[in-house]
Design a protein around this motif. Structure first.
Motif, PDB file in Angstrom:
ATOM      1  N   VAL A  95      -1.760  -7.837  -3.973  1.00 55.65           N
ATOM      2  CA  VAL A  95      -1.920  -7.912  -1.926  1.00 55.65           C
ATOM      3  C   VAL A  95      -0.809  -6.379  -2.162  1.00 55.65           C
ATOM      4  O   VAL A  95      -1.645  -5.530  -0.628  1.00 55.65           O
ATOM      5  N   PHE A  96      -0.240  -6.657  -2.592  1.00 50.15           N
ATOM      6  CA  PHE A  96       1.084  -5.439  -2.255  1.00 50.15           C
ATOM      7  C   PHE A  96       0.855  -4.133  -3.667  1.00 50.15           C
ATOM      8  O   PHE A  96       2.215  -2.970  -3.146  1.00 50.15           O
ATOM      9  N   ASN A  97      -0.288  -3.456  -4.414  1.00 48.24           N
ATOM     10  CA  ASN A  97      -0.575  -2.665  -5.165  1.00 48.24           C
ATOM     11  C   ASN A  97       0.857  -3.240  -5.514  1.00 48.24           C
ATOM     12  O   ASN A  97       1.335  -1.491  -6.596  1.00 48.24           O
ATOM     13  N   CYS A  98       0.711  -3.998  -6.281  1.00 49.99           N
ATOM     14  CA  CYS A  98       2.359  -4.163  -7.191  1.00 49.99           C
ATOM     15  C   CYS A  98       2.686  -4.637  -9.024  1.00 49.99           C
ATOM     16  O   CYS A  98       2.763  -5.025  -9.505  1.00 49.99           O
ATOM     17  N   SER A  99       1.230  -4.688  -9.081  1.00 47.67           N
ATOM     18  CA  SER A  99       0.311  -5.774 -10.186  1.00 47.67           C
ATOM     19  C   SER A  99       0.773  -4.528 -11.478  1.00 47.67           C
ATOM     20  O   SER A  99      -0.120  -3.685 -11.478  1.00 47.67           O
ATOM     21  N   ALA A 100       0.401  -5.469 -12.718  1.00 51.08           N
ATOM     22  CA  ALA A 100       0.256  -5.232 -13.600  1.00 51.08           C
ATOM     23  C   ALA A 100      -1.089  -4.983 -14.078  1.00 51.08           C
ATOM     24  O   ALA A 100      -1.748  -5.998 -14.180  1.00 51.08           O
ATOM     25  N   PRO A 101      -1.343  -3.463 -15.017  1.00 48.70           N
ATOM     26  CA  PRO A 101      -1.375  -3.099 -15.362  1.00 48.70           C
ATOM     27  C   PRO A 101      -0.730  -1.685 -14.804  1.00 48.70           C
ATOM     28  O   PRO A 101      -0.431  -1.059 -15.493  1.00 48.70           O
ATOM     29  N   ASP A 102      -1.404  -1.913 -13.684  1.00 50.65           N
ATOM     30  CA  ASP A 102      -1.452  -0.534 -12.791  1.00 50.65           C
ATOM     31  C   ASP A 102       0.126  -0.325 -12.418  1.00 50.65           C
ATOM     32  O   ASP A 102       0.516   1.493 -12.589  1.00 50.65           O
ATOM     33  N   THR A 103       0.694  -0.989 -12.593  1.00 48.02           N
ATOM     34  CA  THR A 103       2.000  -0.499 -11.774  1.00 48.02           C
ATOM     35  C   THR A 103       2.907   0.272 -13.287  1.00 48.02           C
ATOM     36  O   THR A 103       2.952   1.612 -12.862  1.00 48.02           O
ATOM     37  N   GLY A 104       2.795  -0.113 -14.626  1.00 44.19           N
ATOM     38  CA  GLY A 104       2.834   0.579 -15.963  1.00 44.19           C
ATOM     39  C   GLY A 104       1.902   2.329 -16.043  1.00 44.19           C
ATOM     40  O   GLY A 104       2.718   3.017 -16.352  1.00 44.19           O
ATOM     41  N   ASN A 105       1.155   1.996 -15.618  1.00 46.49           N
ATOM     42  CA  ASN A 105       0.056   3.289 -15.532  1.00 46.49           C
ATOM     43  C   ASN A 105       0.053   4.341 -14.071  1.00 46.49           C
ATOM     44  O   ASN A 105       0.461   5.121 -14.710  1.00 46.49           O
ATOM     45  N   MET A 106       0.569   3.752 -12.936  1.00 42.58           N
ATOM     46  CA  MET A 106       0.949   4.600 -12.307  1.00 42.58           C
ATOM     47  C   MET A 106       2.532   5.332 -12.502  1.00 42.58           C
ATOM     48  O   MET A 106       3.169   6.580 -12.428  1.00 42.58           O
ATOM     49  N   GLU A 107       3.187   4.413 -13.548  1.00 41.98           N
ATOM     50  CA  GLU A 107       4.347   5.302 -13.712  1.00 41.98           C
ATOM     51  C   GLU A 107       4.386   6.035 -14.856  1.00 41.98           C
ATOM     52  O   GLU A 107       5.054   7.384 -14.677  1.00 41.98           O
ATOM     53  N   VAL A 108       3.811   5.712 -15.957  1.00 44.84           N
ATOM     54  CA  VAL A 108       3.119   6.278 -17.156  1.00 44.84           C
ATOM     55  C   VAL A 108       2.709   8.376 -16.125  1.00 44.84           C
ATOM     56  O   VAL A 108       3.557   8.973 -16.633  1.00 44.84           O
ATOM     57  N   LEU A 109       1.401   8.229 -15.386  1.00 46.56           N
ATOM     58  CA  LEU A 109       1.677   9.358 -14.275  1.00 46.56           C
ATOM     59  C   LEU A 109       2.012  10.182 -13.764  1.00 46.56           C
ATOM     60  O   LEU A 109       2.153  11.292 -13.624  1.00 46.56           O
ATOM     61  N   VAL A 110       3.312   9.280 -12.511  1.00 44.46           N
ATOM     62  CA  VAL A 110       4.177   9.876 -12.750  1.00 44.46           C
ATOM     63  C   VAL A 110       4.946  11.054 -13.029  1.00 44.46           C
ATOM     64  O   VAL A 110       5.847  12.225 -13.168  1.00 44.46           O
ATOM     65  N   ARG A 111       5.183  10.486 -14.467  1.00 46.00           N
ATOM     66  CA  ARG A 111       6.390  10.774 -14.893  1.00 46.00           C
ATOM     67  C   ARG A 111       5.589  11.889 -16.397  1.00 46.00           C
ATOM     68  O   ARG A 111       6.900  12.920 -15.701  1.00 46.00           O
ATOM     69  N   TYR A 112       4.558  11.705 -16.214  1.00 43.43           N
ATOM     70  CA  TYR A 112       4.678  11.815 -18.151  1.00 43.43           C
ATOM     71  C   TYR A 112       2.806  13.364 -17.428  1.00 43.43           C
ATOM     72  O   TYR A 112       2.424  13.902 -18.266  1.00 43.43           O
ATOM     73  N   GLY A 113       2.595  12.666 -15.947  1.00 44.35           N
ATOM     74  CA  GLY A 113       1.264  13.101 -16.221  1.00 44.35           C
ATOM     75  C   GLY A 113       1.143  14.577 -14.726  1.00 44.35           C
ATOM     76  O   GLY A 113       1.979  15.366 -14.801  1.00 44.35           O
ATOM     77  N   THR A 114       0.116  15.652 -15.657  1.00 44.36           N
ATOM     78  CA  THR A 114      -0.096  16.452 -14.783  1.00 44.36           C
ATOM     79  C   THR A 114      -0.489  16.356 -13.587  1.00 44.36           C
ATOM     80  O   THR A 114      -0.666  15.512 -13.476  1.00 44.36           O
ATOM     81  N   GLU A 115      -0.294  17.614 -12.847  1.00 45.22           N
ATOM     82  CA  GLU A 115      -1.160  17.587 -11.522  1.00 45.22           C
ATOM     83  C   GLU A 115      -2.501  17.998 -11.170  1.00 45.22           C
ATOM     84  O   GLU A 115      -2.731  17.035 -10.343  1.00 45.22           O
ATOM     85  N   GLU A 116      -3.004  18.170 -12.170  1.00 45.21           N
ATOM     86  CA  GLU A 116      -4.488  17.492 -11.935  1.00 45.21           C
ATOM     87  C   GLU A 116      -4.704  16.086 -12.714  1.00 45.21           C
ATOM     88  O   GLU A 116      -5.408  15.145 -11.177  1.00 45.21           O
ATOM     89  N   GLN A 117      -4.122  15.394 -13.353  1.00 45.11           N
ATOM     90  CA  GLN A 117      -4.290  14.251 -13.797  1.00 45.11           C
ATOM     91  C   GLN A 117      -3.731  13.177 -12.423  1.00 45.11           C
ATOM     92  O   GLN A 117      -4.367  12.454 -12.107  1.00 45.11           O
ATOM     93  N   LYS A 118      -2.192  14.135 -11.787  1.00 46.48           N
ATOM     94  CA  LYS A 118      -2.335  12.920 -10.488  1.00 46.48           C
ATOM     95  C   LYS A 118      -2.946  12.865  -9.621  1.00 46.48           C
ATOM     96  O   LYS A 118      -3.045  11.643  -8.639  1.00 46.48           O
ATOM     97  N   LYS A 119      -3.222  14.080  -9.383  1.00 47.60           N
ATOM     98  CA  LYS A 119      -4.510  15.006  -8.223  1.00 47.60           C
ATOM     99  C   LYS A 119      -5.566  13.034  -8.197  1.00 47.60           C
ATOM    100  O   LYS A 119      -6.176  12.398  -7.746  1.00 47.60           O
ATOM    101  N   ARG A 120      -6.035  13.778  -9.734  1.00 43.22           N
ATOM    102  CA  ARG A 120      -7.628  12.073 -10.011  1.00 43.22           C
ATOM    103  C   ARG A 120      -7.594  11.027 -10.352  1.00 43.22           C
ATOM    104  O   ARG A 120      -8.212  10.143  -9.793  1.00 43.22           O
ATOM    105  N   TRP A 121      -6.589  10.551 -10.257  1.00 41.76           N
ATOM    106  CA  TRP A 121      -5.781   9.226 -11.320  1.00 41.76           C
ATOM    107  C   TRP A 121      -4.545   9.095  -9.887  1.00 41.76           C
ATOM    108  O   TRP A 121      -4.981   7.708  -9.487  1.00 41.76           O
ATOM    109  N   LEU A 122      -3.480   9.170 -10.048  1.00 43.69           N
ATOM    110  CA  LEU A 122      -2.942   8.235  -9.225  1.00 43.69           C
ATOM    111  C   LEU A 122      -2.186   8.504  -8.135  1.00 43.69           C
ATOM    112  O   LEU A 122      -2.511   7.114  -7.736  1.00 43.69           O
TER     113      LEU A 122
END
Length: 401
Positions: A95-122
């Protein structure tokens, strides 16, 4: 260490608790009813999207992300009591967009993703428009040692080719799940922890096949689910690699630290709700002419539950504090300890509550049975107890060498 909450956190606790009482708890039954209606379980119950819209409008969205550019800008210590509140309901984290595994995947994209990856998936993940899965565990190897994994990620010109089979890819059953982060071996001749990479694989890529859904103690966890997935000569652009070849384990360590403690935070909430339900139940029931609440064994269950919850909460807060102040690597012993303590504590409290409820405790009329099944998986997910205990013992022995 000071675990008193700031005014900002207290305000968020108040708003979150009110939202749970006014929106989430009253709709738990509605969610299940809609899930069981035609056209089938593998779709999103409309009530979920309604609740998500309300949570976003209330500013209770992406609270897990410490980066203020994307989330609420809370520290791990600040997020802990909020995550605990969400953990009281199995449907609340989404409900609050705070569920696994999305939280971990978003953290990966925030920390290690390229700008293109962030735009398309993050961005769509942050907006709650799509969902994701994390494909690490494999059926044919001992996954407690991730270096065993057999899935191959091999460079071929401007593409990578992925071959392998993963299972327990949680979330892959959801029709909104559009992207998987897949971990596999890319550099077999490199040092042990530089052999693996992580890569983004859209689930609609040719030759990605979901073989089956895996129930947990009979619960299919629809529409989220846990899937076994085959990657048969799957080709994706080279730009889909995350950070670079051989960085899989470094990314995993950055991802799993917060993920592990988020599970523990939620488990505190699970136990709190179980204790609350148990206390209400034993006041209402009077077998053999005497309320259950007056019986010594029941009072012992209640007292032990309160003691164990408080112990687990303090260790969770200590681990969160250390992650914020000295970093995940230095806090790895505390993270490992709470990953052992929290699931076992929650299972004990849930078991007592189920026993106090009698036959009703194992039914679907109350959340106890479903929460027990979910909590039991967390003695395995993100590393089994035995691996964490071994790591704790190794660090302790080293400290006294």
């Amino acid at each position: 260490m000071h675990f008193d909450y700031s005014e900002k956190v207290k305000e968020l606790q108040k708003r979150l608790t009110e939202f749970m009482e006014q929106v989430v708890y009253p709709n738990e039954t509605t969610y299940q009813q809609q899930l069981n209606e035609a056209p089938g379980r593998w779709r999103t119950p409309p009530i979920m999207e309604e609740m998500k819209a309300k949570a976003k409008a209330a500013g209770l969205w992406n609270l897990f992300l410490p980066e203020s550019e994307y989330g609420a800008g809370l520290t791990n210590l600040e997020y802990a009591p909020l995550c605990e509140i969400m953990g009281r309901s199995l449907i609340a984290p989404e409900v609050f967009n705070c569920s696994a595994p999305d939280t971990g995947n978003m953290e990966v994209l925030v920390r290690y993703g390229t700008e293109e990856q962030k735009k398309r998936w993050l961005v769509p993940l942050l907006n709650g428009e799509i969902r994701s899965c994390f494909s690490m565990t494999e059926p044919h190897v001992a996954s407690s040692d991730a270096t065993n994994m057999e899935t191959r990620i091999e460079r071929d010109g401007d593409e990578y080719v992925i071959n392998g089979r993963k299972w327990w890819s949680s979330g892959a059953g959801d029709p909104r799940c559009k992207i998987a982060i897949v971990m596999g071996r890319s550099n077999p001749s490199a040092p042990r922890h530089e052999q693996h990479s992580m890569i983004l694989v859209p689930l609609d890529t040719p030759r990605v096949k979901i073989l089956r859904h895996l129930p947990v103690f009979g619960y299919d966890h629809a529409p989220h689910g846990h899937a076994e997935i085959e990657f048969d000569h799957v080709r994706v652009p080279a730009s889909h690699i995350i950070w670079g070849e051989g960085k899989g384990f470094a990314i995993a360590q950055g991802r799993l630290g917060p993920g592990r403690i988020h599970h523990c935070m939620r488990l505190i909430g699970v136990a709190e709700r179980a204790l609350e339900l148990m206390c209400k139940r034993v006041k209402e029931r009077a077998p053999f002419g005497k309320p259950l609440a007056e019986r010594g064994v029941i009072r012992e269950w209640i007292a032990n539950s309160r003691i164990e919850i408080e112990q687990a909460r303090l260790l969770t807060l200590k681990a969160a504090y250390m992650m914020d102040t000295v970093g995940n690597k230095v806090a790895r012993k505390e993270i490992a300890m709470i990953k052992v303590v929290a699931p076992n504590m929650a299972l004990r409290v849930l078991d007592r509550a189920i026993q106090a409820f009698g036959a009703a405790g194992v039914s679907e009329d109350f959340p106890l049975a479903a929460q027990w099944a979910n909590a039991r998986t967390l003695r395995l997910a993100d590393g089994p107890d035995e691996v964490h205990r071994a790591a704790i013992a190794k660090m302790e022995l080293k400290a006294h060498s």
